[in-house]
Design a protein around this motif. Structure first.
Motif, PDB file in Angstrom:
ATOM      1  N   THR A  26      24.493  58.796  49.195  1.00  0.00           N
ATOM      2  CA  THR A  26      24.447  58.423  50.612  1.00  0.00           C
ATOM      3  C   THR A  26      25.243  57.145  50.846  1.00  0.00           C
ATOM      4  OG1 THR A  26      22.295  59.490  50.899  1.00  0.00           O
ATOM      5  CG2 THR A  26      22.907  57.819  52.529  1.00  0.00           C
ATOM      6  N   THR A  27      25.118  56.195  49.961  1.00  0.00           N
ATOM      7  CA  THR A  27      25.873  54.943  50.071  1.00  0.00           C
ATOM      8  C   THR A  27      27.367  55.214  50.028  1.00  0.00           C
ATOM      9  OG1 THR A  27      24.063  53.722  49.045  1.00  0.00           O
ATOM     10  CG2 THR A  27      26.241  52.684  48.993  1.00  0.00           C
ATOM     11  N   VAL A  32      32.522  55.081  53.088  1.00  0.00           N
ATOM     12  CA  VAL A  32      33.889  55.559  53.252  1.00  0.00           C
ATOM     13  C   VAL A  32      34.112  56.319  54.556  1.00  0.00           C
ATOM     14  CG1 VAL A  32      33.694  57.811  52.087  1.00  0.00           C
ATOM     15  CG2 VAL A  32      35.798  56.497  51.885  1.00  0.00           C
ATOM     16  N   SER A  33      33.074  56.784  55.199  1.00  0.00           N
ATOM     17  CA  SER A  33      33.225  57.614  56.394  1.00  0.00           C
ATOM     18  C   SER A  33      33.771  56.801  57.572  1.00  0.00           C
ATOM     19  CB  SER A  33      31.880  58.237  56.794  1.00  0.00           C
ATOM     20  OG  SER A  33      32.064  59.070  57.925  1.00  0.00           O
ATOM     21  N   GLU A  34      34.749  57.394  58.257  1.00  0.00           N
ATOM     22  CA  GLU A  34      35.321  56.748  59.442  1.00  0.00           C
ATOM     23  C   GLU A  34      34.503  57.050  60.692  1.00  0.00           C
ATOM     24  OE1 GLU A  34      39.101  58.595  59.032  1.00  0.00           O
ATOM     25  OE2 GLU A  34      38.588  60.280  60.332  1.00  0.00           O
ATOM     26  N   ASP A 166      32.587  51.634  42.901  1.00  0.00           N
ATOM     27  CA  ASP A 166      31.458  50.930  43.503  1.00  0.00           C
ATOM     28  C   ASP A 166      31.212  51.641  44.824  1.00  0.00           C
ATOM     29  OD1 ASP A 166      29.717  49.280  44.905  1.00  0.00           O
ATOM     30  OD2 ASP A 166      30.676  47.429  44.228  1.00  0.00           O
ATOM     31  N   ALA A 167      30.173  52.450  44.882  1.00  0.00           N
ATOM     32  CA  ALA A 167      29.903  53.279  46.055  1.00  0.00           C
ATOM     33  C   ALA A 167      29.726  52.458  47.324  1.00  0.00           C
ATOM     34  CB  ALA A 167      28.670  54.149  45.819  1.00  0.00           C
ATOM     35  N   ARG A 168      29.422  51.174  47.191  1.00  0.00           N
ATOM     36  CA  ARG A 168      29.217  50.318  48.366  1.00  0.00           C
ATOM     37  C   ARG A 168      30.526  49.859  48.991  1.00  0.00           C
ATOM     38  NH1 ARG A 168      26.002  46.099  44.867  1.00  0.00           N
ATOM     39  NH2 ARG A 168      27.917  46.554  43.746  1.00  0.00           N
ATOM     40  N   ASP A 169      31.611  49.977  48.237  1.00  0.00           N
ATOM     41  CA  ASP A 169      32.906  49.445  48.646  1.00  0.00           C
ATOM     42  C   ASP A 169      33.808  50.549  49.191  1.00  0.00           C
ATOM     43  OD1 ASP A 169      34.907  47.122  48.493  1.00  0.00           O
ATOM     44  OD2 ASP A 169      35.938  48.740  47.411  1.00  0.00           O
ATOM     45  N   ARG A 170      34.209  50.413  50.453  1.00  0.00           N
ATOM     46  CA  ARG A 170      35.034  51.430  51.110  1.00  0.00           C
ATOM     47  C   ARG A 170      36.322  51.726  50.340  1.00  0.00           C
ATOM     48  NH1 ARG A 170      35.904  54.064  55.790  1.00  0.00           N
ATOM     49  NH2 ARG A 170      38.040  54.296  56.499  1.00  0.00           N
ATOM     50  N   ARG A 171      37.008  50.697  49.905  1.00  0.00           N
ATOM     51  CA  ARG A 171      38.279  50.901  49.190  1.00  0.00           C
ATOM     52  C   ARG A 171      38.062  51.625  47.867  1.00  0.00           C
ATOM     53  NH1 ARG A 171      42.291  45.947  49.540  1.00  0.00           N
ATOM     54  NH2 ARG A 171      42.460  46.674  47.416  1.00  0.00           N
ATOM     55  N   SER A 172      36.997  51.274  47.172  1.00  0.00           N
ATOM     56  CA  SER A 172      36.696  51.923  45.903  1.00  0.00           C
ATOM     57  C   SER A 172      36.375  53.404  46.111  1.00  0.00           C
ATOM     58  CB  SER A 172      35.525  51.216  45.220  1.00  0.00           C
ATOM     59  OG  SER A 172      35.226  51.825  43.985  1.00  0.00           O
ATOM     60  N   ALA A 173      35.529  53.703  47.101  1.00  0.00           N
ATOM     61  CA  ALA A 173      35.178  55.094  47.382  1.00  0.00           C
ATOM     62  C   ALA A 173      36.400  55.881  47.852  1.00  0.00           C
ATOM     63  CB  ALA A 173      34.057  55.150  48.423  1.00  0.00           C
ATOM     64  N   ALA A 174      37.229  55.277  48.694  1.00  0.00           N
ATOM     65  CA  ALA A 174      38.448  55.947  49.166  1.00  0.00           C
ATOM     66  C   ALA A 174      39.392  56.231  48.002  1.00  0.00           C
ATOM     67  CB  ALA A 174      39.143  55.106  50.236  1.00  0.00           C
TER      68      ALA A 174
END
Length: 190
Positions: A26-27, A32-34, A166-174
């Motif tokens: 979920t995190t 990452v979701s826009e 790191d699932a909390r970090d947008r750049r990492s998930a992207a």
């Protein structure tokens, strides 16, 4: 002037985000979701005692009971990814069969403190021939292993990418999703 359809319509991919209970699905979708993600999180209650193993999930107070949904667009490539986070607890795994319909790939999130919790997701995608990668979500107090050590522990094929995130970090998930897109395109060109 006739326009190329690829200029008008983006290429869409449906990806699942799977893994064990409390691994950060979920995190990951939220970060990452826009769009404002759709979540089906419910509060953990005493009904889960004896059913859900809460060991190693810290102060977790909610759980996904059906799915999470988010979207991310990679503009230069004209690609839209539709993300469906799966529930992690075994009692909700029946949802996976519906969620996998039309999926081209998956992220299997792994927590090195509880690596065995992602075995079911790895097996699920292998049996269905869905391309996936393993994203090791780093938690405080987690063990650091090299990708080949994770590969050996999960007994997965050399062609399956293993990445850190790191699932909390947008750049990492992207970055994980970009890597999965590339992996899917190599294995299943459009």
């Amino acid at each position: 002037m006739v326009s190329n359809n690829s200029e008008l319509f983006p290429t869409a991919f449906k990806f699942l985000v799977a893994g064990g209970f409390g691994v950060g699905k979920t995190t990951f979708v939220r970060s990452v979701s826009e769009i404002e993600p759709l979540t089906t999180e419910e509060t953990l209650t005493i009904a889960s005692i004896g059913t859900d193993d809460l060991a190693g999930v810290g102060e977790k107070t909610t759980t996904t009971v059906a799915m999470d949904f988010g979207r991310i667009t990679f503009d230069p490539q004209n690609i839209v990814l539709f993300l469906f986070g799966t529930p992690g607890q075994e009692r909700f795994w029946f949802m996976w069969d519906d969620l996998v319909n039309g999926a081209l790939g998956a992220v299997v999130l792994a927590d090195t403190r509880r690596l065995e919790d992602c075995f079911a997701a790895v097996e699920f995608f292998e049996r269905r021939g869905i391309d996936f990668l393993v994203a090791v979500n780093h938690f405080d107090g987690g063990f650091h292993y090299e990708p080949e050590e994770v590969r050996e522990a999960l007994d997965i094929k050399p062609r399956v990418p293993i990445v850190a995130c790191d699932a909390r970090d947008r750049r990492s998930a992207a970055s994980v999703l970009a890597r999965l897109t590339k992996h899917v395109l190599v294995n299943r060109p459009l």
